[in-house]
Design a protein around this motif. Structure first.
Motif, PDB file in Angstrom:
ATOM      1  N   SER A 182       0.857  -1.190   0.000  1.00  0.00           N
ATOM      2  CA  SER A 182       0.000   0.000   0.000  1.00  0.00           C
ATOM      3  C   SER A 182       0.886   1.229   0.000  1.00  0.00           C
ATOM      4  O   SER A 182       1.809   1.325   0.819  1.00  0.00           O
ATOM      5  N   ILE A 183       0.599   2.142  -0.901  1.00  0.00           N
ATOM      6  CA  ILE A 183       1.458   3.310  -1.042  1.00  0.00           C
ATOM      7  C   ILE A 183       0.643   4.586  -1.044  1.00  0.00           C
ATOM      8  O   ILE A 183      -0.378   4.691  -1.715  1.00  0.00           O
ATOM      9  N   LEU A 184       1.112   5.537  -0.240  1.00  0.00           N
ATOM     10  CA  LEU A 184       0.515   6.875  -0.242  1.00  0.00           C
ATOM     11  C   LEU A 184       1.503   7.784  -0.961  1.00  0.00           C
ATOM     12  O   LEU A 184       2.606   8.014  -0.485  1.00  0.00           O
ATOM     13  N   VAL A 199      -2.530   2.141  -4.460  1.00  0.00           N
ATOM     14  CA  VAL A 199      -1.877   3.441  -4.421  1.00  0.00           C
ATOM     15  C   VAL A 199      -2.928   4.511  -4.189  1.00  0.00           C
ATOM     16  O   VAL A 199      -3.967   4.522  -4.858  1.00  0.00           O
TER      17      VAL A 199
ATOM     18  N   LEU B 211      -6.050   3.151   3.324  1.00  0.00           N
ATOM     19  CA  LEU B 211      -5.059   2.148   2.924  1.00  0.00           C
ATOM     20  C   LEU B 211      -5.053   0.979   3.892  1.00  0.00           C
ATOM     21  O   LEU B 211      -4.983  -0.188   3.483  1.00  0.00           O
ATOM     22  N   GLU B 215      -5.492  -2.911   3.128  1.00  0.00           N
ATOM     23  CA  GLU B 215      -4.379  -3.780   3.505  1.00  0.00           C
ATOM     24  C   GLU B 215      -4.872  -4.917   4.393  1.00  0.00           C
ATOM     25  O   GLU B 215      -4.488  -6.068   4.223  1.00  0.00           O
ATOM     26  N   LYS B 218      -6.677  -7.432   2.293  1.00  0.00           N
ATOM     27  CA  LYS B 218      -5.728  -8.264   1.543  1.00  0.00           C
ATOM     28  C   LYS B 218      -5.201  -9.369   2.436  1.00  0.00           C
ATOM     29  O   LYS B 218      -5.121 -10.528   2.021  1.00  0.00           O
TER      30      LYS B 218
END
Lengths: 278, 278
Positions: A182-184, A199, B211, B215, B218
């Motif tokens: 997970s990317i911010l 993202v 997020l 996450e 997932k």
DNA sequence: GTATCTTTGTGCACGCGTTCACAAGGGCAT
DNA sequence: ATGCCCTTGTGAACGCGTGCACAAAGATAC
């Protein structure tokens, strides 16, 4: 708002709508405030007011989580705080790395909102050897070489990118390869990621541009409403000179011609020329 | 994405959908990059790839602006840059004030993305007398007392709030009273504004929580898919211990009981307790 | 125990946004 | 000039999100 971006078919499995998920943190914040004031219960109407949404929407949102209210009374604050926290995954500890410790990265590292909700910054990383070793927000900045090690040792699954645009994709690739899913992203660039990686983008410049659009339209409304022309020959809604003076704006100069010899859609109607931004 | 917020019936008058407006800056950025590489024309497919969207969506978006493409060829880059810039109001000069010059405010003041697109920071304002007089990003920080003067003298219509949550509403009220009608809010609070004022919110904490939600899901998927129970008695999808170990997360302790004596929906199924965040 | 009152939970309809699929239209080769 | 090929522009269908309005359900008073 940060610009949303889908990725998976939507919200699957237990099927909480994405729009609802995006509002849960808002409810949680309002509920936390009530909790601190020791308010025992709250009605959908009150809570909706505090969160800035419609009460029907709030009730529907909560209905996706289950029936946590009591008819005739409302919702138990503490219980709801717990349920939403659990649903959002905030009952876990989420180690986070921040890559790019410039002005923004440092601001993020110091931001209190992270630690308070289960997010723990475990690594600050920058490519600049000058920064390595410096203390920021109580942590030592590490050089990029250490990225993989920090991610793996701490089991990091959430990464924050605050680098310049040029470095973002490369940093992203390394984060993903190391196990981040997970990317911010604060860098103004579109990130390509493999399936299964989420993202979210926060782009200050885009937010301002959206505001400018609405602001421009507001200015245009104050002038006489132009009749709408037909047939794709669009008459631009230009803020009239009076508005520009009123608010002290200035128009710039220069305007590209239409590429082909075809009809210039601005011909005669667009008296306010412009140049494209850098 | 920063969380959107409606306000007016939607996008009225010339009727460019809000979703389209939000994507225009994205297209503009991709086009600007092409322009710098002196690429003369681009197809919807290529541009869509660069902007990270579907090509059909891109064409429909552009169709709201007018017919700016050439069939069989594509879009003229320079011309499109100009048209989008004009539509977004970037051919004007937008003076901006930033209130709250902490870590984040300073980062924003130094952010280059503003100046490059018609936005000009004309005032940095903070309530702390200590900061007044300091130089940040080439500007002198002014005390809050000067807010109204700066807004009026420069004809500012866009304000950025980067203060702590507690001060945000008050700052907002003063900005609006002074003539600001578009606000970009970085403070984690819901702002109440009169009709005609636009607010866009950027909330780092909310983005992270969204997020975390994905996450968590997932992680839950990697385990055996639990059969869905009926009747509102929701079985929480908890990340199994294996996943927690794999990624090094730790669960916390404590969990509020259901307020009434009713059935505890977590009874027996929720083995991962939690505490609410501060 | 019964009636009343309050607030939740949700069925339904509507509108926006997305996507598909294709006809329309312009360039280019011959 | 003619026909082919490529890409745009858009009609139509679908799905998600929102908001209304009301029935269901629990609390409370008597």
């Amino acid at each position: 708002m940060a610009t949303g971006r889908p990725h998976r078919p939507a919200t699957r499995s237990r099927g909480i709508p994405e729009a609802t998920v995006a509002r849960l943190p808002l409810y949680l914040r309002a509920l936390t405030a009530l909790s601190e004031r020791s308010v025992p219960t709250v009605s959908s109407e009150e809570l909706a007011g505090a969160a800035g949404v419609n009460s029907a929407k709030l009730r529907k949102d909560f209905s996706y989580l289950g029936s946590y209210g009591t008819r005739g009374v409302g919702y138990d604050v503490e219980y709801l705080v717990y349920q939403i926290s659990r649903e959002l995954g905030l009952t876990q500890d989420w180690p986070v790395v921040i890559v790019g410790i410039g002005n923004l990265g440092a601001a993020l590292a110091n931001y209190g909102g992270f630690a308070s909700r289960g997010f723990r910054v475990v690594g600050l990383i920058d490519a600049d050897p000058e920064l390595a070793g410096r203390q920021v927000a109580g942590l030592t900045v590490l050089h990029s070489d250490e990225l993989e090690r920090v991610v793996e040792e701490n089991g990091v699954s959430i990464g924050v990118i605050a680098t310049p645009a040029g470095a973002a994709q490369q940093v992203c690739d390394r984060l993903v390869a190391a196990g981040v899913s997970s990317i911010l992203n604060f860098a103004p660039s579109v990130l390509a990621v493999p399936d299964g990686v989420d993202v979210r983008k926060v782009d200050l410049s885009i937010e301002l541009q959206i505001l400018a659009f609405h602001e421009q339209r507001k200015a245009g409304e104050n002038a006489a409403a132009l009749p709408e022309p037909e047939n794709g020959e669009v008459t631009p809604v230009e803020p009239p000179a009076t508005a520009a003076v009123t608010r002290g704006r200035t128009d710039r100069e220069g305007q590209p011609a239409r590429p082909d010899g075809g009809p210039d859609s601005d011909g005669g109607t667009d008296s306010a020329p412009a140049v494209m931004p850098a």
